[in-house]
Design an enzyme around this catalytic site. Structure first.
Site, short mmCIF file in Angstrom:
data_model
loop_
_atom_site.label_atom_id
_atom_site.label_comp_id
_atom_site.label_asym_id
_atom_site.label_seq_id
_atom_site.Cartn_x
_atom_site.Cartn_y
_atom_site.Cartn_z
N ASP A 71 0.71 -1.22 -0.34
CA ASP A 71 -0.20 -0.29 -0.53
C ASP A 71 0.48 1.37 0.00
OD1 ASP A 71 0.83 -0.34 3.15
OD2 ASP A 71 -0.67 0.69 3.46
N GLU A 122 0.09 -0.94 5.60
CA GLU A 122 1.77 -0.13 6.65
C GLU A 122 1.54 1.13 7.19
OE1 GLU A 122 5.58 1.45 7.96
OE2 GLU A 122 3.76 1.46 5.79
#
Length: 354
Positions: A71, A122
């Protein structure tokens, strides 16, 4: 670097990087990039799957796990390759944080036969890393992918304590001297800042200090007009010298009206620079013509979560971390390729030491 090693050419490595950067993957929308990673591994003869959390798993030689996050933060940056002097530079969201490290690790994992994991979430709560820790055994060593520069190795991150403060007070005329809820919130946060301040702040590195940051505040008269309400979202970064419990106690001890709900807690991490893994990185960087740099980061990463495995680990990856989340995020393609070479050499040295 040779043009083709273990079936992945330099051109294919670049193509993977560019394709991943071109595919938007803000937190919660990582699926398309995850599918590209699975296809990359399968094309090169490796099994890869997407787990329940959305992580990509490509298990192999588990003496070393290369892992980075899929991400990115939101934000559109046109993706293009620019000539800067003698270098080519890739612009685009995620090129540095952390699609560059992610792609480098995928290529290095295929070329060396070690395990790989691309994880989700994350940038928010490390959901993917937490799921990984909960559902697989500890690998022998871990390299977490975040930008450190191709010649830098990160050994430490501060922890994080995040919460939401809520206060309510009776409504009244603004000429009254008593605090309302909004003032209670501001005064509580000021007291917290004083409580966690370092006596020698001018001389203490940021990494070794607690730093408070209010990230959002809202308040005003309630809809029924009978009270004043205030809500404040806050974060405290926690150095390795303290625990999140200790910092939470400091903040709770300053409450005088209002309540706080702590909803995210990540312990700080500091790993040893004297492990075979660290030595392998220093040797690999020198072999590639660089001078190794040891880093400590003031933020938080998935490495904080992976500390639960209690195995040697570092964080490494191409890119200038000053460009994390920035509107001019960009990555040198030469640096990207050098980092792949360093990762390959590290894997080879660790295998020799077994």
């Amino acid at each position: 670097m040779s043009e083709s090693v273990s079936g992945v050419s330099t051109g294919q490595a670049r193509d993977l990087l560019v394709s991943l950067v071109e595919t938007p993957s803000p937190t919660g929308e990582e699926e398309e990039c995850a599918e590209q990673l699975v296809e990359f591994f399968e094309t090169h003869g490796r099994e890869a799957t997407i787990d329940e959390a959305g992580n990509v798993r490509a298990p192999a030689d588990d003496s070393l796990l290369l892992t980075s996050h899929i991400d990115t933060v939101p934000g559109e940056i046109p993706v293009w390759v620019e000539e800067e002097g003698s270098e080519e530079v890739l612009w685009g969201r995620g090129s540095v944080d952390a699609t560059g490290p992610l792609a480098a690790m995928a290529v290095a994992a295929v070329r060396t036969g070690v395990s790989f994991a691309g994880v989700v979430g994350e940038e928010t709560d490390s959901e993917g890393a937490r799921h990984l820790v909960a559902t697989r055994e500890s690998p022998g060593t871990v390299v977490n992918g975040e930008p450190s520069g191709w010649d830098g190795v990160t050994f430490g991150y501060r922890g994080l304590l995040a919460g939401t403060y809520v206060a309510t007070s009776e409504s009244g005329h603004t000429s009254r001297p008593e605090n309302n809820a909004i003032e209670d919130a501001m005064e509580w946060w000021h007291r917290v800042g004083t409580a966690v301040a370092d006596d020698d702040e001018e001389w203490t590195p940021v990494f070794e200090r607690v730093t408070p940051k209010a990230t959002a505040i809202a308040g005003g008269v309630s809809d029924d007009g009978l009270s004043v309400e205030a809500t404040m979202d806050v974060q405290l970064r926690v150095p390795p010298g303290l625990t999140t419990d200790e910092v939470r106690e400091m903040a709770d001890g300053e409450l005088d009206g209002g309540t706080v709900r702590w909803h995210d807690e990540v312990s700080p991490v500091m790993t040893s620079p004297r492990t075979p893994l660290a030595s392998a990185f220093r040797a690999a960087i020198r072999e590639a013509g660089g001078e190794p740099r040891s880093l400590r980061k003031t933020g938080t990463s998935d490495m904080n979560v992976y500390r639960a495995w209690d195995c040697p680990m570092v964080t490494y990856g191409p890119g200038d971390s000053d460009l994390d989340h920035a509107p001019d995020e960009r990555l040198s393609l030469i640096e990207f390729e050098r980092s792949i070479g360093v990762l390959e050499t590290v894997a080879e040295r660790l295998a020799e030491d077994e």
